[in-house]
Write an enzyme that holds these catalytic residues in place. Structure first.
Site, PDB file in Angstrom:
ATOM      1  N   HIS A 103      -5.573  -6.466   6.808  1.00  0.00           N
ATOM      2  CA  HIS A 103      -5.435  -7.042   5.473  1.00  0.00           C
ATOM      3  C   HIS A 103      -6.048  -6.059   4.473  1.00  0.00           C
ATOM      4  O   HIS A 103      -5.454  -5.768   3.462  1.00  0.00           O
ATOM      5  CB  HIS A 103      -6.106  -8.416   5.432  1.00  0.00           C
ATOM      6  CG  HIS A 103      -5.850  -9.160   4.160  1.00  0.00           C
ATOM      7  ND1 HIS A 103      -4.586  -9.439   3.708  1.00  0.00           N
ATOM      8  CD2 HIS A 103      -6.698  -9.661   3.223  1.00  0.00           C
ATOM      9  CE1 HIS A 103      -4.659 -10.092   2.558  1.00  0.00           C
ATOM     10  NE2 HIS A 103      -5.914 -10.226   2.237  1.00  0.00           N
ATOM     11  N   CYS A 125      -2.490 -15.193  -0.435  1.00  0.00           N
ATOM     12  CA  CYS A 125      -2.111 -13.882   0.102  1.00  0.00           C
ATOM     13  C   CYS A 125      -1.607 -13.920   1.532  1.00  0.00           C
ATOM     14  O   CYS A 125      -1.253 -12.882   2.085  1.00  0.00           O
ATOM     15  CB  CYS A 125      -3.281 -12.918  -0.052  1.00  0.00           C
ATOM     16  SG  CYS A 125      -3.765 -12.817  -1.782  1.00  0.00           S
ATOM     17  N   HIS A 175      -2.021  -4.525  -3.594  1.00  0.00           N
ATOM     18  CA  HIS A 175      -2.066  -5.791  -2.860  1.00  0.00           C
ATOM     19  C   HIS A 175      -0.955  -6.690  -3.401  1.00  0.00           C
ATOM     20  O   HIS A 175      -1.047  -7.198  -4.512  1.00  0.00           O
ATOM     21  CB  HIS A 175      -3.432  -6.442  -3.031  1.00  0.00           C
ATOM     22  CG  HIS A 175      -3.609  -7.688  -2.203  1.00  0.00           C
ATOM     23  ND1 HIS A 175      -2.614  -8.203  -1.396  1.00  0.00           N
ATOM     24  CD2 HIS A 175      -4.669  -8.522  -2.065  1.00  0.00           C
ATOM     25  CE1 HIS A 175      -3.057  -9.296  -0.806  1.00  0.00           C
ATOM     26  NE2 HIS A 175      -4.299  -9.508  -1.193  1.00  0.00           N
TER      27      HIS A 175
END
Lengths: 331, 85, 406
Positions: free
Chosen positions: C295, C162, C330
């Protein structure tokens, strides 16, 4: 003034005897088009508790990293930079097999958790508790060169003082079958893991430095030849005996005016996306040992037997107009 | 119950890849997490998958697993009461 | 004084729409674009996702591409976003030859692999099945995107889960500072795949409701997909060609949590190191940060640890912060660049986007931005991207000042 980038150590696991240089005197030969890696002993390096979740590539990674760090005398590198073409292939394949054959239920978390490309580099960081820079490149046959370039630039600029750089690829039997179709230019497919410790400071042994790392995406054979200078007398090329693969190298060598000594390594260590890391391993080993075994010599360009080996240039063609050139030099 | 406990021990060894262990090494009443076998949160997830696959029991929240997976004996107790296959 | 790195182009596609303007409009409007799965074929319809609202066929038709690209969603999204970025920067063929293209991805062409996998395992695979596998690894995806734009000097791919796109941005900046290239097209692209959705599902960190980053009762992630790219450029090159300057990338850092493959350490060591090293490179006191795009995945573990790391830097008085993952889902490997574009909009348009889905604090005082702030004077922004394996990266963007007035 840029810092120097010394190669403090290298270590490999491949289809040759692992974590040693036995291949220099007694290379194992393999019949057929595919050979798996000779697995290293993990006892004393990986605890059984940790090992139970690791696939083969992760065990090889930890063993090569441990070996390279130990012989470098650097316990904690400032950075860990890794290349891998396919990541943890065995686990990815198992997870996909369950997914495709059994549907989207009861899949195993460990397989997913240990399936991505960066699992490899972060496992080393977790093992060492290394909080430094950590990055993973996955770009086909330029995966290792990308990792090397990244670490080399940071070492040269003084951003870091040491780095553990490596490249790792495992090849399952089904991936080998797929690669035979998707990469008709391959000759002998294998699995390789390589780790090297780079440092801005020289170690105790012979001093070998990474002098230049260059990646190009738009080079003709003439561009490559123009980039190679007179000092690039000994070249380790990615030739493998397959005309589809070797033709671009031949064009480069034709375009050079002075004769060069050309060495090859893929017949010894095999081929996968991380194979170029083995050229780095071979180059560093030859410079350190001042050796040039005859079975590596593809073309003798007049490098006299017994003459000192001052530098080795790694030449890697990565498809179409993509190339990398890495210069290693003994000081 | 004894039979189920032995079966669970073998399944745990297989699922968690505890290669150098045999069922005899696992004490049915010893804690599986922390001390004892030293299992962790990922093992909980693997055991949840095992319960669904082998016994048709579905847990949707890993937090529920804590009490169930305390020991082999607690798992056996839970399985015997909730199994669907 | 080392070369300053400027942003001269940006492109994006996500659940918020296609293009920087559409993204701005959607953020301004303030609603989540997460919903029931429409394009990915999966049994897990209970998991809401942030899909780019186009089928593969629609993307292929828009881009005018045929097989194999038409089967590669990661590549097609990457093409849309990188083309926008290059056009915005006004780069021509000559410019590309002194540029790098660096893209972050984890799944690459996994969606295509899934289609052919059963046949490939049977050893009765056809030539077409094998042919399809040529394009599915990360590097092949990047090469297709780069090739669609032109001839770059250098092309490579980062893959750190990620934080992949953030690490592509970092390498691009380092290449420019080293003088190897003048510009770099950097970012990431990631399609939703069954592999990823099921993978996260095995970890039991997908929320079956809309995700609630930084909320006390948060249950996990909604996955998203998309792509975004920036054009980074040396100040010298940007000034020489009179490029429109969107912002400056004045700090960046990559650190490793070195704790666990899928969990973050309690005190957020990696996150703390990434943020503090990036701020130190930017040369600014933490108090000068006007916005943190966190995040903020919405998992119980990430958000509490990220907050702990932020507390270590800012103490009691946290700067305005939000996670925009309840807008987009996400977007994994692409999140670093998608959220970088959102940060650019904060700087350029003064829009600090809200943190959707929040109701109760995790701890006292940890309240994210709850309503969009418009017209804010945003000078310094921190963009966090944390990946599995503890691969944590932070970027600091700032309003460009040609007098170097920090």
């Amino acid at each position: 003034m840029a810092n120097r980038c010394y190669i403090r150590s290298v270590a490999q696991v491949s289809c040759q005897q692992p974590l040693c240089d036995d291949w220099l005197s007694a290379p194992l030969s393999h019949d057929g088009s595919y050979a798996g890696a000779v697995e290293p002993q993990t006892r004393g390096v990986i605890s059984p508790g940790d090992a139970r979740r690791m696939g083969k590539i992760l065990k090889r990674t930890v063993c090569t990293a441990y070996s390279a760090l130990t012989s470098s005398g650097i316990e904690m590198p400032d950075a860990i930079v890794t290349g891998t073409g396919m990541g943890c292939m065995e686990n990815s394949e198992k997870f996909l097999t369950d997914l495709v054959l059994n549907g989207e239920h009861c899949l195993k978390p460990t397989l997913f958790m240990q399936s991505t490309h960066n699992t490899i580099s972060s496992l080393v960081a977790i093992t060492l508790k290394c909080h430094g820079y950590n990055n993973t490149y996955s770009h086909g046959a330029l995966s290792f060169d990308s990792a090397l370039l990244d670490a080399w630039l940071q070492l040269r600029s003084g951003g870091i003082a040491s780095a553990l750089v490596g490249a790792h690829d495992e090849v399952t039997p089904s991936l080998a079958r797929i690669l035979e179709h998707t990469h008709p230019e391959y000759a002998f497919i294998s699995e390789t893991s390589m780790a090297a410790v780079l440092s801005a400071e020289a170690g105790e042994g012979p001093a070998v430095v990474v002098e230049d790392v260059r990646m190009a995406n738009n080079w003709t054979a003439e561009d490559v030849a123009a980039y190679l200078g007179d000092e690039d007398r000994v070249i380790i090329a990615g030739t493998n005996g397959n005309a589809l693969n070797d033709e671009p190298y031949a064009r480069v060598l034709d375009a050079l005016d002075a004769p060069r000594t050309v060495l090859r390594y893929k017949h010894v260590f095999g081929e996968n996306f991380s194979a170029p890391a083995m050229a780095f391993y071979v180059g560093a080993t030859l410079l350190t040992r001042q050796a040039m075994p005859a079975f590596l010599v593809e073309k003798d360009g007049g490098h006299g037997a017994g003459a000192p080996l001052e530098s080795v240039t790694l030449l890697n063609h990565a498809g179409l107009a993509a190339w990398s050139v890495v210069r290693l030099r003994r000081l | 119950m004894e039979e189920l406990i032995e079966q669970l021990k073998a399944q745990i060894i297989e699922v968690l890849n505890l290669e150098d262990m045999t069922p005899a090494d696992i004490d049915a009443n010893a804690p599986l997490f922390g001390e004892g076998l030293g299992l962790d949160s990922i093992d909980v997830l693997e055991l949840i998958v095992m319960l669904e696959k082998e016994y048709g029991i579905r847990l949707s929240n890993p937090a529920e697993g804590k009490a169930i997976f305390a020991s082999v004996a607690t798992i056996a107790d839970y399985v015997s009461k909730n199994r669907k296959k | 004084m080392s070369e300053r790195i400027l942003v001269t182009g940006a492109g994006i596609v996500s659940a918020l729409g296609r293009g920087v303007e559409a993204t701005y409009g959607a953020l301004l409007q303030g609603d989540s674009r997460i919903g029931r799965v429409r394009h990915l074929r999966t049994e897990h319809v209970e998991c809401p996702v942030g899909e780019v609202d186009m089928s593969n066929e629609e993307m292929a038709s828009l881009l005018g591409v045929s097989y194999p690209v038409s089967a590669l969603r990661t590549v097609m999204m990457g093409m849309m976003a990188s083309r926008e970025a290059v056009d915005m920067a006004g780069l021509d063929v000559g410019d590309l030859s002194r540029s790098a293209f660096i893209s972050g991805t984890t799944v690459g062409g996994m969606d295509n692999t899934e289609e052919h996998f059963r046949a490939l395992m049977d050893a009765e695979a056809t030539d077409a099945d094998y042919e399809a596998m040529k394009y599915n690894d990360c590097g092949a995806s990047t090469d297709l995107m780069a090739g669609a734009l032109g001839h770059f000097r250098m092309v490579t791919s980062t893959s750190t889960a990620c934080s992949s796109a953030a690490n592509a941005i970092i390498l691009g900046a380092n290449l420019i500072r080293a003088g190897l290239v003048d510009m770099a097209v950097v970012g990431g692209s990631e399609a939703l795949t069954r592999f990823h959705l099921n993978g996260f599902n095995t970890l039991m960190i997908l929320d079956t409701e809309r995700c609630r980053p930084f909320d006390r009762d948060r249950r996990g992630i909604n996955l998203g997909e998309g792509a975004a790219y920036l054009v980074l450029e040396s100040e010298r090159s940007a000034l020489a060609r009179r490029a429109r300057i969107l912002a400056e990338l004045c700090g960046y850092a990559n650190a490793c949590d070195a704790f666990h493959q899928t969990a973050t350490s309690e005190n957020g060591e990696g996150a703390f190191l990434a943020m503090s090293r990036a701020l130190s490179m930017a040369g600014i006191a933490p108090e000068r940060v006007d916005y943190v795009n966190a995040h903020g995945t919405g998992t119980p573990n990430n958000d509490v640890c990220e907050l702990a790391a932020m507390r270590r830097i800012w103490g009691e008085h946290l700067p305005p912060f939000s996670s925009t993952k309840a807008f987009t889902g996400h977007t994994t490997s692409a999140s670093g660049s998608i959220e970088a574009v959102i940060c650019l909009l904060a700087i350029m348009r003064g829009l600090i986007p809200r943190n959707i889905g929040w109701g109760n604090p995790i701890e006292e005082g940890a309240v994210p931005v709850l309503d969009n702030v418009e017209g804010a004077d945003v000078r310094y922004v921190v963009d966090n991207s944390f990946g599995f394996g503890g691969n944590d990266s932070s970027l600091v963007f700032s309003k460009y000042n040609d007098d170097n007035g920090k």
